[in-house]
Design a protein around this motif. Structure first.
Motif, PDB file in Angstrom:
ATOM      1  N   LEU A  21      20.718 -40.943  -0.031  1.00  0.00           N
ATOM      2  CA  LEU A  21      20.816 -39.492  -0.080  1.00  0.00           C
ATOM      3  C   LEU A  21      19.463 -38.854   0.213  1.00  0.00           C
ATOM      4  CD1 LEU A  21      22.570 -37.019  -0.643  1.00  0.00           C
ATOM      5  CD2 LEU A  21      21.970 -37.237  -3.050  1.00  0.00           C
ATOM      6  N   PHE A  22      18.394 -39.399  -0.374  1.00  0.00           N
ATOM      7  CA  PHE A  22      17.055 -38.873  -0.141  1.00  0.00           C
ATOM      8  C   PHE A  22      16.667 -39.006   1.329  1.00  0.00           C
ATOM      9  CE2 PHE A  22      12.856 -37.555  -1.056  1.00  0.00           C
ATOM     10  CZ  PHE A  22      12.012 -38.349  -0.298  1.00  0.00           C
ATOM     11  N   LEU A  23      16.863 -40.201   1.903  1.00  0.00           N
ATOM     12  CA  LEU A  23      16.512 -40.402   3.306  1.00  0.00           C
ATOM     13  C   LEU A  23      17.397 -39.574   4.217  1.00  0.00           C
ATOM     14  CD1 LEU A  23      15.844 -44.245   3.412  1.00  0.00           C
ATOM     15  CD2 LEU A  23      14.168 -42.394   3.505  1.00  0.00           C
ATOM     16  N   GLY A  24      18.684 -39.531   3.949  1.00  0.00           N
ATOM     17  CA  GLY A  24      19.601 -38.726   4.760  1.00  0.00           C
ATOM     18  C   GLY A  24      19.277 -37.253   4.656  1.00  0.00           C
ATOM     19  N   GLY A  25      18.927 -36.789   3.460  1.00  0.00           N
ATOM     20  CA  GLY A  25      18.540 -35.389   3.266  1.00  0.00           C
ATOM     21  C   GLY A  25      17.263 -35.069   4.010  1.00  0.00           C
ATOM     22  N   GLY A  26      16.318 -36.017   4.007  1.00  0.00           N
ATOM     23  CA  GLY A  26      15.075 -35.811   4.741  1.00  0.00           C
ATOM     24  C   GLY A  26      15.327 -35.697   6.231  1.00  0.00           C
ATOM     25  N   ILE A  27      16.223 -36.521   6.744  1.00  0.00           N
ATOM     26  CA  ILE A  27      16.546 -36.446   8.163  1.00  0.00           C
ATOM     27  C   ILE A  27      17.269 -35.150   8.458  1.00  0.00           C
ATOM     28  CG2 ILE A  27      18.001 -37.463   9.970  1.00  0.00           C
ATOM     29  CD1 ILE A  27      17.265 -40.213   8.798  1.00  0.00           C
ATOM     30  N   ALA A  28      18.152 -34.719   7.558  1.00  0.00           N
ATOM     31  CA  ALA A  28      18.876 -33.465   7.785  1.00  0.00           C
ATOM     32  C   ALA A  28      17.927 -32.280   7.749  1.00  0.00           C
ATOM     33  CB  ALA A  28      19.968 -33.285   6.735  1.00  0.00           C
ATOM     34  N   LEU A  29      16.914 -32.322   6.882  1.00  0.00           N
ATOM     35  CA  LEU A  29      15.967 -31.214   6.799  1.00  0.00           C
ATOM     36  C   LEU A  29      14.986 -31.233   7.967  1.00  0.00           C
ATOM     37  CD1 LEU A  29      15.130 -31.210   2.997  1.00  0.00           C
ATOM     38  CD2 LEU A  29      16.479 -29.529   4.243  1.00  0.00           C
ATOM     39  N   LYS A  30      14.388 -32.376   8.225  1.00  0.00           N
ATOM     40  CA  LYS A  30      13.367 -32.471   9.259  1.00  0.00           C
ATOM     41  C   LYS A  30      13.983 -32.620  10.636  1.00  0.00           C
ATOM     42  CE  LYS A  30       9.404 -33.180  11.256  1.00  0.00           C
ATOM     43  NZ  LYS A  30       9.473 -32.375  12.416  1.00  0.00           N
ATOM     44  N   GLY A  31      15.025 -33.411  10.707  1.00  0.00           N
ATOM     45  CA  GLY A  31      15.696 -33.619  11.982  1.00  0.00           C
ATOM     46  C   GLY A  31      15.044 -34.707  12.796  1.00  0.00           C
ATOM     47  N   PRO A  32      15.809 -35.337  13.658  1.00  0.00           N
ATOM     48  CA  PRO A  32      15.282 -36.401  14.503  1.00  0.00           C
ATOM     49  C   PRO A  32      14.686 -35.821  15.778  1.00  0.00           C
ATOM     50  CG  PRO A  32      17.651 -36.256  14.746  1.00  0.00           C
ATOM     51  CD  PRO A  32      17.243 -35.212  13.738  1.00  0.00           C
ATOM     52  N   ASP A  33      13.403 -35.441  15.743  1.00  0.00           N
ATOM     53  CA  ASP A  33      12.764 -34.871  16.928  1.00  0.00           C
ATOM     54  C   ASP A  33      12.879 -35.833  18.101  1.00  0.00           C
ATOM     55  OD1 ASP A  33      12.089 -32.706  15.462  1.00  0.00           O
ATOM     56  OD2 ASP A  33       9.979 -33.231  15.248  1.00  0.00           O
ATOM     57  N   ARG A  34      12.867 -35.266  19.288  1.00  0.00           N
ATOM     58  CA  ARG A  34      12.909 -36.062  20.509  1.00  0.00           C
ATOM     59  C   ARG A  34      11.556 -35.949  21.173  1.00  0.00           C
ATOM     60  NH1 ARG A  34      17.954 -34.396  23.756  1.00  0.00           N
ATOM     61  NH2 ARG A  34      17.518 -36.318  24.833  1.00  0.00           N
ATOM     62  N   TRP A  35      10.995 -37.088  21.506  1.00  0.00           N
ATOM     63  CA  TRP A  35       9.655 -37.117  22.059  1.00  0.00           C
ATOM     64  C   TRP A  35       9.707 -37.211  23.566  1.00  0.00           C
ATOM     65  CZ3 TRP A  35      11.412 -39.884  17.932  1.00  0.00           C
ATOM     66  CH2 TRP A  35      10.912 -39.473  16.695  1.00  0.00           C
ATOM     67  N   LEU A  36       8.737 -36.578  24.201  1.00  0.00           N
ATOM     68  CA  LEU A  36       8.588 -36.652  25.647  1.00  0.00           C
ATOM     69  C   LEU A  36       7.643 -37.807  25.945  1.00  0.00           C
ATOM     70  CD1 LEU A  36       8.066 -32.841  26.310  1.00  0.00           C
ATOM     71  CD2 LEU A  36      10.166 -34.145  26.603  1.00  0.00           C
ATOM     72  N   THR A  37       8.147 -38.815  26.635  1.00  0.00           N
ATOM     73  CA  THR A  37       7.360 -39.992  26.986  1.00  0.00           C
ATOM     74  C   THR A  37       7.130 -39.995  28.487  1.00  0.00           C
ATOM     75  OG1 THR A  37       8.400 -41.212  25.167  1.00  0.00           O
ATOM     76  CG2 THR A  37       7.284 -42.515  26.860  1.00  0.00           C
ATOM     77  N   TYR A  38       5.860 -40.060  28.895  1.00  0.00           N
ATOM     78  CA  TYR A  38       5.529 -40.045  30.323  1.00  0.00           C
ATOM     79  C   TYR A  38       6.323 -41.126  31.046  1.00  0.00           C
ATOM     80  CZ  TYR A  38       3.071 -41.044  34.610  1.00  0.00           C
ATOM     81  OH  TYR A  38       2.783 -41.299  35.923  1.00  0.00           O
ATOM     82  N   GLN A  39       6.899 -40.740  32.206  1.00  0.00           N
ATOM     83  CA  GLN A  39       7.666 -41.694  33.003  1.00  0.00           C
ATOM     84  C   GLN A  39       7.078 -41.862  34.407  1.00  0.00           C
ATOM     85  OE1 GLN A  39      11.856 -40.840  33.178  1.00  0.00           O
ATOM     86  NE2 GLN A  39      12.356 -42.899  33.842  1.00  0.00           N
ATOM     87  N   LYS A  40       6.885 -40.739  35.154  1.00  0.00           N
ATOM     88  CA  LYS A  40       6.328 -40.874  36.506  1.00  0.00           C
ATOM     89  C   LYS A  40       5.725 -39.553  36.968  1.00  0.00           C
ATOM     90  CE  LYS A  40      10.660 -39.991  38.921  1.00  0.00           C
ATOM     91  NZ  LYS A  40      11.632 -40.459  39.873  1.00  0.00           N
ATOM     92  N   GLY A  41       4.971 -39.635  38.068  1.00  0.00           N
ATOM     93  CA  GLY A  41       4.251 -38.482  38.585  1.00  0.00           C
ATOM     94  C   GLY A  41       2.824 -38.501  38.072  1.00  0.00           C
ATOM     95  N   PRO A  42       2.064 -37.436  38.329  1.00  0.00           N
ATOM     96  CA  PRO A  42       0.698 -37.389  37.796  1.00  0.00           C
ATOM     97  C   PRO A  42       0.722 -37.495  36.266  1.00  0.00           C
ATOM     98  CG  PRO A  42       1.045 -35.636  39.398  1.00  0.00           C
ATOM     99  CD  PRO A  42       2.383 -36.263  39.134  1.00  0.00           C
ATOM    100  N   GLU A  43      -0.025 -38.453  35.748  1.00  0.00           N
ATOM    101  CA  GLU A  43      -0.046 -38.667  34.302  1.00  0.00           C
ATOM    102  C   GLU A  43      -0.983 -37.663  33.636  1.00  0.00           C
ATOM    103  OE1 GLU A  43      -0.456 -42.315  31.099  1.00  0.00           O
ATOM    104  OE2 GLU A  43      -0.772 -42.697  33.229  1.00  0.00           O
ATOM    105  N   PRO A  44      -0.523 -37.028  32.558  1.00  0.00           N
ATOM    106  CA  PRO A  44      -1.393 -36.049  31.898  1.00  0.00           C
ATOM    107  C   PRO A  44      -2.511 -36.723  31.115  1.00  0.00           C
ATOM    108  CG  PRO A  44       0.632 -36.313  30.647  1.00  0.00           C
ATOM    109  CD  PRO A  44       0.784 -37.130  31.910  1.00  0.00           C
TER     110      PRO A  44
END
Length: 179
Positions: A21-44
């Motif tokens: 419940l604690f872990l599920g509540g934490g995920i519900a509150l914070k949410g599973p962010d989606r990260w941008l991972t470099y794939q191709k093109g000029p690398e930042p």
């Protein structure tokens, strides 16, 4: 089954339920962010800007800047990764702040930019030499089914003597949480 064994099983089950419940509540509150991972093109080029509060469990999250030096145009593609890899996804807003630093004599220079989720344009605009001009990227929703985010930038108006610009994207992320 003796009452001691039954009590231990009940106590262990209760503990597991509370942790879930604690872990599920934490995920519900914070949410599973989606990260941008470099794939191709000029690398930042990446630089850390500091940290900020980011949720009820975490003390602070790093904020960072991605930068590209652009002489003509650029297109960089990012893969969207989420909680437990890329298979668990929700729709969420794309956050961040875009701004450009112009190199050389650049009065009246403008750069046009756009952001695409897969093939759909979700945000676009222009940046100019107006001091302090920034483009907030916090409106577009990235669909849960999207697998890539593409950032493009190119000169819209390039006066003579304006060599290049640095495109900066401060703290880009797809925030799918409530906090």
């Amino acid at each position: 089954m003796t009452s001691t064994v039954r009590d231990r099983l009940f106590g262990g089950s209760l503990l597991v339920a509370i942790v879930a419940l604690f872990l599920g509540g934490g995920i519900a509150l914070k949410g599973p962010d989606r990260w941008l991972t470099y794939q191709k093109g000029p690398e930042p080029r990446t630089s850390e800007l500091g940290s900020e509060p980011c949720g009820p469990v975490e003390n602070g999250c790093a904020t960072y800047r991605w930068s590209w030096v652009v002489t003509g145009e650029m297109t960089t593609v990012f893969r969207l990764d989420g909680l437990f890899g890329s298979w668990l996804r929700w729709d969420g807003p794309l956050d961040g702040m875009l701004h450009a630093d112009f190199h050389g004599t650049c009065p009246g220079a403008t750069v046009r930019w756009s952001i695409h989720a897969d093939t759909r344009t979700v945000a676009s605009g222009t940046l100019s030499t107006v001091p302090g001009e920034r483009a907030a990227v916090h409106e577009p929703t990235i669909p849960g089914a999207a697998t890539t985010v593409t950032l493009t930038a190119a000169w819209d108006r390039r006066p003579p003597g304006c060599d290049s610009f640095t495109l900066n994207w401060d703290d880009p992320e797809v925030n799918t949480g409530l906090l």
